[in-house]
Design a protein around this motif. Structure first.
Motif, PDB file in Angstrom:
ATOM      1  N   ASP A 191       2.257   5.348  -8.633  1.00  0.00           N
ATOM      2  CA  ASP A 191       3.684   5.225  -8.913  1.00  0.00           C
ATOM      3  C   ASP A 191       3.875   4.224 -10.049  1.00  0.00           C
ATOM      4  N   LEU A 192       4.331   4.708 -11.197  1.00  0.00           N
ATOM      5  CA  LEU A 192       4.452   3.848 -12.383  1.00  0.00           C
ATOM      6  C   LEU A 192       5.551   2.806 -12.226  1.00  0.00           C
ATOM      7  N   ASP A 193       6.644   3.144 -11.571  1.00  0.00           N
ATOM      8  CA  ASP A 193       7.748   2.184 -11.407  1.00  0.00           C
ATOM      9  C   ASP A 193       7.378   1.054 -10.457  1.00  0.00           C
ATOM     10  N   ARG A 194       6.551   1.359  -9.466  1.00  0.00           N
ATOM     11  CA  ARG A 194       6.168   0.340  -8.483  1.00  0.00           C
ATOM     12  C   ARG A 194       4.816  -0.278  -8.782  1.00  0.00           C
ATOM     13  N   GLY A 195       4.114   0.266  -9.752  1.00  0.00           N
ATOM     14  CA  GLY A 195       2.845  -0.302 -10.173  1.00  0.00           C
ATOM     15  C   GLY A 195       1.781  -0.306  -9.100  1.00  0.00           C
ATOM     16  N   ASP A 196       1.762   0.766  -8.270  1.00  0.00           N
ATOM     17  CA  ASP A 196       0.784   0.811  -7.185  1.00  0.00           C
ATOM     18  C   ASP A 196       0.599   2.265  -6.748  1.00  0.00           C
ATOM     19  N   TRP A 197      -0.465   2.477  -5.965  1.00  0.00           N
ATOM     20  CA  TRP A 197      -0.730   3.806  -5.424  1.00  0.00           C
ATOM     21  C   TRP A 197       0.220   4.096  -4.268  1.00  0.00           C
ATOM     22  N   ARG A 198       0.626   5.360  -4.152  1.00  0.00           N
ATOM     23  CA  ARG A 198       1.517   5.788  -3.089  1.00  0.00           C
ATOM     24  C   ARG A 198       1.108   7.187  -2.600  1.00  0.00           C
ATOM     25  N   THR A 199       1.532   7.510  -1.372  1.00  0.00           N
ATOM     26  CA  THR A 199       1.399   8.877  -0.861  1.00  0.00           C
ATOM     27  C   THR A 199       2.807   9.416  -0.625  1.00  0.00           C
ATOM     28  N   PHE A 200       2.990  10.693  -0.923  1.00  0.00           N
ATOM     29  CA  PHE A 200       4.304  11.328  -0.801  1.00  0.00           C
ATOM     30  C   PHE A 200       4.171  12.608   0.021  1.00  0.00           C
TER      31      PHE A 200
END
Length: 336
Positions: A191-200
């Motif tokens: 996630d570029l806005d949060r600057g971290d890996w995410r799962t969706f």
């Protein structure tokens, strides 16, 4: 008569991909050429990697056999539509065993389908309703194909996302992998806005589109998208272990419960024990166990046993005024 050699080769290949042996004379008649031309065309296909087998005889015959590598596949309109509809149905409901490769295949196929065939595929799907178990949410196949294409092309992806609490947001991500759990599809992305890996959860995604901006893949902390998803789900959800004994064989119980709950182990001739873990609410887990259709005992945890007792009480009270005899056990005798 087909005078265009490439077009004739494609027609010949389409005929040979039918699982039968074609006499040389029949192929010549179909193509409007001589048998000698058919033999030359067969040699050209072999040079391109298609394993065409010839049989001896008065007329001779040809068939396409399995080879060491799969050469390009030629489909007619009906075959292409049938495959696309099948892939859409399977991918859209996260059927267990239908993994990322199926979504990639769907993305590739829909990319090359003519608009007239894409319209036929959409019309067929809109006119049909699959019967599902209710364990997973349905997904628009277009959402999966857009995501799969972005993963393969290493393109940044924008989409609208609805969180578990209903809050909406817009996301810009670098998609890494699509992962199927058998019940649901998930996207692992940076996630570029949060600057971290995410799962969706893909069923909570809408309006996805590839931006066209390329990116160099980042290194995932766990090295495996499946492992990252597993750890992410473990952090977010409070799981519990359970042990349940059923008055039925392991084969019967295993066929009536989803595989992700665990594999039943035989206990004697007509009983089995299931050990596993889940994050499902205990009341829903009780319903799931009851739907197996035979007697069972919850050995642990106590919360699940209490939920089953409460469910049994509600069902007994609901049926107290009903008439009729006592129903027999559907798949085994009482537990000892």
């Amino acid at each position: 008569m087909t005078t265009d050699t490439p077009a004739r080769l494609l027609t010949l290949l389409s005929l040979l991909q039918t699982p039968r042996e074609w006499p040389g004379g029949e192929l010549a008649d179909r193509l409007g050429v001589s048998r000698r031309t058919v033999r030359r065309d067969i040699d050209r296909l072999r040079e391109l990697g298609y394993p065409v087998q010839a049989s001896m005889g008065a007329d001779g015959g040809y068939r396409l056999v399995a080879g060491k590598a799969m050469p390009p596949l030629v489909l007619d309109d009906e075959e292409a539509v049938a495959i696309a509809v099948g892939l859409r149905a399977g991918a859209g409901h996260a059927v267990e065993g239908v993994e990322e490769a199926s979504v990639r295949a769907l993305a590739k196929l829909e990319q090359v389908l003519p608009s007239r065939l894409r319209h036929r595929v959409s019309t067929l799907q809109a006119a049909t309703t699959p019967l599902t178990s209710g364990d997973g949410a349905s997904i628009a196949p277009e959402t999966l194909t857009v995501m799969a294409a972005s993963v393969a092309g290493q393109e940044r992806l924008r989409f609208a996302y609805r969180a578990g609490d209903g809050a909406g947001s817009r996301r810009l991500v670098e998609p890494y992998r699509l992962v199927s759990t058998g019940r649901r599809w998930y996207l692992v992305a940076y996630d570029l806005d949060r600057g971290d890996w995410r799962t969706f959860r893909v069923d909570r995604v809408s309006e996805p589109f590839a931006t066209g901006a390329r990116f160099a893949p980042r290194e995932l902390p766990t090295g495996s998208a499946a492992e990252y998803l597993r750890q992410s789900m473990w952090r977010r959800q409070e799981s519990y272990e359970f042990v349940v004994t059923f008055a039925a064989s392991a084969e019967v119980v295993g066929a009536r419960l989803p595989g992700w709950l665990g594999v039943p182990e035989a206990v004697g001739a007509s009983q089995c024990r299931l050990r596993g873990s889940t994050s499902d609410p205990v009341d829903w887990m009780g319903v799931r166990l009851a739907m197996v259709g035979c007697e069972f005992v919850v050995e642990s945890p106590g919360e699940l046993a209490a939920a089953v007792r409460e469910l049994g009480g509600r069902l007994s009270r609901a049926g107290a005024s009903a008439s009729g005899g006592e129903a027999g056990d559907a798949c085994g005798g009482p537990l000892g």
